[in-house]
Design an enzyme around this catalytic site. Structure first.
Site, PDB file in Angstrom:
ATOM      1  N   GLY A  82       0.835  -1.211   0.000  1.00 42.74           N
ATOM      2  CA  GLY A  82       0.000   0.000   0.000  1.00 42.74           C
ATOM      3  C   GLY A  82       0.861   1.248   0.000  1.00 42.74           C
ATOM      4  O   GLY A  82       0.538   2.242  -0.640  1.00 42.74           O
ATOM      5  N   CYS A 121       7.995   9.881  10.502  1.00 43.33           N
ATOM      6  CA  CYS A 121       8.761   9.424   9.350  1.00 43.33           C
ATOM      7  C   CYS A 121       9.859  10.401   8.961  1.00 43.33           C
ATOM      8  O   CYS A 121      10.921  10.007   8.493  1.00 43.33           O
ATOM      9  CB  CYS A 121       7.841   9.176   8.169  1.00 43.33           C
ATOM     10  SG  CYS A 121       6.762  10.556   7.787  1.00 43.33           S
ATOM     11  N   CYS A 122       9.593  11.708   9.121  1.00 45.37           N
ATOM     12  CA  CYS A 122      10.506  12.692   8.532  1.00 45.37           C
ATOM     13  C   CYS A 122      11.856  12.826   9.246  1.00 45.37           C
ATOM     14  O   CYS A 122      12.897  12.854   8.576  1.00 45.37           O
ATOM     15  CB  CYS A 122       9.829  14.061   8.429  1.00 45.37           C
ATOM     16  SG  CYS A 122       8.392  14.056   7.325  1.00 45.37           S
ATOM     17  N   GLU A 133      -2.164  14.165   1.779  1.00 48.14           N
ATOM     18  CA  GLU A 133      -0.736  14.516   1.670  1.00 48.14           C
ATOM     19  C   GLU A 133      -0.283  14.307   0.228  1.00 48.14           C
ATOM     20  O   GLU A 133       0.701  13.629  -0.048  1.00 48.14           O
ATOM     21  CB  GLU A 133       0.085  13.639   2.634  1.00 48.14           C
ATOM     22  CG  GLU A 133      -0.481  13.647   4.058  1.00 48.14           C
ATOM     23  CD  GLU A 133       0.238  12.752   5.047  1.00 48.14           C
ATOM     24  OE1 GLU A 133       1.033  11.903   4.600  1.00 48.14           O
ATOM     25  OE2 GLU A 133       0.026  12.910   6.254  1.00 48.14           O
ATOM     26  N   GLU A 140       5.923  17.681   2.171  1.00 44.56           N
ATOM     27  CA  GLU A 140       6.466  16.893   3.279  1.00 44.56           C
ATOM     28  C   GLU A 140       7.969  16.731   3.123  1.00 44.56           C
ATOM     29  O   GLU A 140       8.482  16.509   2.020  1.00 44.56           O
ATOM     30  CB  GLU A 140       5.767  15.526   3.303  1.00 44.56           C
ATOM     31  CG  GLU A 140       6.175  14.685   4.494  1.00 44.56           C
ATOM     32  CD  GLU A 140       5.424  13.359   4.558  1.00 44.56           C
ATOM     33  OE1 GLU A 140       4.315  13.258   3.992  1.00 44.56           O
ATOM     34  OE2 GLU A 140       5.958  12.424   5.173  1.00 44.56           O
TER      35      GLU A 140
END
Lengths: 657, 657
Positions: free
Chosen positions: A192, A420-421, A324, A340
């Protein structure tokens, strides 16, 4: 020609890399071990509730049977640990650290204990719902998390030779290969959240095992075909429990996953921006490994779509917080965008793969734009605060009072529930050496102006030095003994192609100025020592957007060298949108400006105008021409450095008068 | 001086009123009776799923025990029926219709059968959850729905003398009065959606029963006090079932309800725009009835805040779809706003109450802006399609592909799941006669230029004629016999105050031009016949916004008379944002333009410029000055008439060059 071994010596990037090694890696380790009390913010008003802690390492301990308890945090939290490990793998190359390496070695033992005998590892499903493994891969992130491990494991093995690191990775890949593929007894599915594809490609490069690149190719080719795999899983498998933090997507959500048409039929970059750019990175890598020209053509088409129609001047991509996601061509609003940090990191990854397939300065130009703007804007210069969203215009009042701008933070938070970033930035900066060169046949392409020493085998060393991005003077020294035959190609940035000079061994060159796909190509024969002095055009530039970009009509962005500049309230007062720039502005440069940050900056200033209100009580009045203005001095700082002082307005594009 | 009886003869409004009587009322009747197959659209991507049908009358039948079945539709759907009834009440005054009146009489019988013995009527709670009556009024809309009935019942009684209509209303009000109030045995509450307050004020005017205005005053004064009534209900009462279509608000949602501070402490218009403006309408009415100066001061403060800082040039209010709400001062984005049709209707209601309290042309100016722009833009000229949201800039691609603009429709849908706006428009237009005059002591204030004959008792008739809004020439004829003493005050619109002429009985007046609060005041003695000829300034105007309105910086809106104009793609091609207007533009007027609509329009045209792209492949390039443009003729149509042709771009504000 061999791939080089590189030691970065660049003053600018060395500081970032020091921050990664000395601050971010220890800080992130304490976060994922819950050893530091942090404020975890929501990404936006609609995001999942903020978590109290990370719990990511603890989840591994529980899955390994070494601790009791329930899974906690975002269900794809394992990836935070793996991205940390990957950053460590790269950092140990430039800053060996026995203690850190031991910590990572120990972590690998824990990971191996959490991994099941068949190679499966996803602590959320292991702890919460083992019967649902691989049953709902649309949102499960199992393949995403394992992909991140594979990247980390390969990197750590490459740095340290730790065999366990690689074994965990191959066991994972074998597990996935056993469950997914074209065979009738396997699932005809794909992740996904694309990521596994690019990781399998890296694993294939390391192991020379084509099964891994074939599996990646299968997943790429299967994506978007009918019947829809995600819908089949949603309809046929045991449903997700109602108390799960995620659900199957609605039918109309397939575009979000780039799953509505096969990848070769995508006309434009669509859906979730990080998914899209990770997918493209994997596609470009696999296209090279499998010699798939139609796949490479799809990458090229989508590259052009992004760069020519959907990318902010900062390199940011993803025009809306809703999903996003990419939206549509030329839709680049400056105050509601997503941009992002991870998506800009992914654009660097994608650009690297495109360079490997087909060295062209255009890819390296975008890579540079991302490296100096859209990626590092995602971190504060203390290494402990991070942006998920990188706006081009900020008004703190709007962020506070307009729910549709709740995702536009005015200060970098310490951590995110969905984190995540920060580790993505850490691993990018720590691996910066991988982005300096493309070596193709007998040509060495120098893509970036990052000071370093590169060793291409025993007989060729290239040293680059300078004070980029503040100065455009860059020196190369090429040392070799046995007169090897190679071409040395230096990217001349698009913004300097009309004005640059080159001296070779002190001699100004006039006959070299024809560029080949953006590169200045120098051929041998090579004496023992060659010095190349490049002088790029560091004049301040005003840039305009295509008139179809409604948000930027009548406006300019100020750039210098690779840097996009911006106005901050701290220097220019409130109501930044009322400021404008004359069409004939002259700019002054201030070097080594100390804003209290670890790096000294070069700022740009000029005199502009500020609209004055003739009757501040009235909302509407007869148009006055020219509108009343007062002269105002404007000070621009590099975009990446914004939000390192007190919170306030910020703006990249400003009106021209 | 008596309130006048008015017969509207105006060519412009007579057409709208004909549409209301002949098209909207029958159409809406068939919709609420499920006699017509319609496409019901979602208001936006996050709205409740679209309904298949209205079911509103059927809900009443089920509640009355005359039919079997479950409640269907939005839980506040009763109000659609009541607003239809109110529109009928007004329409019967200008277009008597025995059959329609019989239909309404029969409906009243049904409503009386659905009403419970104690006066309670809300079909959702009666059918679904009688034990929860009044237990969760934050979102229940029970008080809102009954308020709408009370307005309708009073209006229908006033038109027809139908006693049942009034009895249902007083029974409802008595029921609410029995449950809410300052006494210890009553609930110390108020409606989640203000409306009841203004309805109770109307009922008090009709019945001379101060209990009703006192109850309205109590609810207004109680609002926003501590402890928070909604929170108390949420904490103490039997919870709402999980399958209910609404839930208790989160703690931070009180601002949405204007319930975070007492109304006199509101510094700015906040929260849901229709709630805010309905509340203000009730506040202003009750302030007059209860001689409450501090309440009137609060109304005045919030009026100024809206009109000077939060109102679009079209009169639209509500800057964001998130909560359909006000945001903050000067935040007026043109492409993501809400500007609900109902909120503009409510601004007319509010303005009327402010005029009644204190006749000042400023209120009538805003009323005019709403009547000719922000309200009627909410309906197509076929009377069968409606906007909920009234944007000032539309790009169909953005509405389709940017989820944050999914609420910005490019064509008027046939109906909405939440169908508040269509019947609100119908009742406003049908009752337009109520907005023409304010009669205060011995002064008759003429607020609007709507052709009509007004009879003030036996001895005074005022006739007004003209071709407004297309022409600024307006004639009044005043006929009287017994020389009554009164002052006749004509509002001179703010946009014409610098340039207008008046002739009385054919004589140009030079000594009358001093205005008193925006009114030209004429005193007697009055001969048997007086003619007044007013000539307003109908030159095309370019209007600029306060520089703090970021969205409108460097732009102008084109206005003429009371009308805001706009560009449509049908006349000007695609990419409207690339068009601009010179600062010295001259405009041409075309009268009686036939766009295939029931009304002929006056359009405005001029020559402007269109940005051309020098290199359409490039997203960013060095700024060129001046930017390359081509001359282009621009055609503007009245804003209210947009979206009556094929779907396309539309834009009110355009850049100046």
């Amino acid at each position: 020609m061999k791939q080089p071994k590189i030691q970065i010596t660049d003053p600018f990037w060395s500081e970032y890399r020091r921050i990664v090694k000395d601050v971010m890696i220890p800080y992130q380790w304490s976060v994922i071990n819950d050893d530091v009390k942090i404020d975890i913010e929501r990404e936006n008003a609609n995001a999942f509730k903020a978590s109290e802690k990370s719990h990511a390492v603890q989840n591994l301990k529980i899955a390994a049977g070494l601790a009791q308890g329930d899974f906690y945090g975002f269900w794809f939290q394992d990836s935070d640990v793996y991205k940390w490990l990957e950053a460590v793998a790269y950092a140990l190359r430039y800053a060996p650290d026995q203690k850190l390496q031991q910590t990572a070695d120990d972590l690998l033992v824990l990971i191996s204990q959490a991994q099941e005998a068949d190679g499966y590892l996803d602590t959320f499903f292991q702890i919460r719902a083992p019967q649902l493994k691989f049953q709902h891969v649309s949102f499960s992130h199992e393949l995403y998390c394992m992909g991140h491990y594979i990247e980390a494991g390969v990197a750590y093995y490459q740095t340290t030779g730790n065999q366990l690191a690689l074994t965990i990775a191959t066991k994972m890949a074998d597990c996935i290969d056993a469950h997914f593929g074209p065979e009738a007894n396997k699932m005809h599915g794909y992740p996904g959240h694309p990521e596994l594809e690019l990781a399998l490609a890296k694993l294939a490069d390391e192991t020379h095992e084509t099964r891994y690149s074939d599996l990646a190719a299968y997943m790429i080719n299967q994506r978007g075909t009918k019947p829809n795999f995600f819908a089949e899983q949603a309809n046929n498998n045991e449903p997700l429990p109602a108390d799960f933090p995620f659900a199957e997507p609605e039918d109309n959500g397939q575009q979000y996953f780039q799953n509505h048409v096969p990848v070769r039929e995508l006309q434009a970059a669509e859906g979730h921006a990080v998914r899209m750019t990770y997918l493209l990175t994997g596609m470009a890598h696999v296209a090279r490994q499998t010699h798939d020209e139609s796949l490479q053509a799809a990458c090229q088409h989508l590259w052009k779509n992004i760069v020519d129609k959907q990318m902010y001047v900062t390199g940011g991509v993803g025009s809306t917080v809703a999903g996003e996601a990419f939206t549509f061509d030329y839709d680049l609003p400056n105050d509601t965008m997503y941009c992002e940090t991870c998506a800009s990191c992914a654009m660097v990854f994608f650009a690297k793969q495109m360079l490997e397939n087909n060295p062209d300065g255009e890819y390296a130009d975008v890579m540079e734009r991302e490296l100096y703007n859209g990626t590092i804007s995602g971190m504060s210069l203390d290494g402990q605060h991070f942006f998920y969203v990188n706006p081009l215009a900020v008004n703190p009042e709007a962020s506070a009072l307009d729910p549709n701008k709740s995702h536009v933070k005015v200060s970098r938070p310490a951590w995110f529930g969905c984190a995540c970033c920060p580790p993505n930035l850490a691993r990018l900066i720590a691996s910066l050496d991988q982005y300096l060169y493309t070596v193709k046949d007998e040509t060495i392409y120098s893509n970036q102006f990052v000071g370093h020493t590169a060793t291409f085998g025993a007989d060729l060393t290239i040293t680059q030095s300078g004070n980029y991005p503040w100065s455009g003077n860059i020196s190369y020294t090429i040392n070799t003994q046995n007169k090897p035959e190679f071409t040395f190609a230096i990217r001349i940035p698009d913004w300097s192609q009309a004005n640059y000079t080159v001296k070779i061994n002190g001699q100004l060159q006039n006959d070299l100025l024809d560029l080949d796909h953006g590169y200045l190509k120098l051929t041998g024969p090579w004496p023992a020592t060659t010095t190349i002095e490049l002088a790029l055009d560091m004049a301040v530039r005003t840039t305009q957007a295509n008139p179809l970009v409604t948000a930027d009509l009548g406006k300019v962005a100020v750039e210098r060298g690779p840097l996009v500049y911006c106005l901050e309230q701290a220097d220019n007062g409130a109501h930044l949108p009322t400021l404008s720039l004359g069409t004939e502005s002259t700019f002054q440069i201030q070097d080594n400006v100390d804003l209290g940050l670890p790096l000294k900056l070069t700022t740009v200033s000029t005199t502009g105008a500020k609209l004055t209100s003739t009757n501040s009580d009235q909302l509407y009045q007869s148009a006055q021409n020219p509108r009343p203005t007062t002269a105002q001095s404007l000070t621009f700082i590099p975009y990446f450095a914004w939000a390192n002082r007190q919170p306030g307005e910020m703006q990249v594009w400003l009106r021209q008068h």
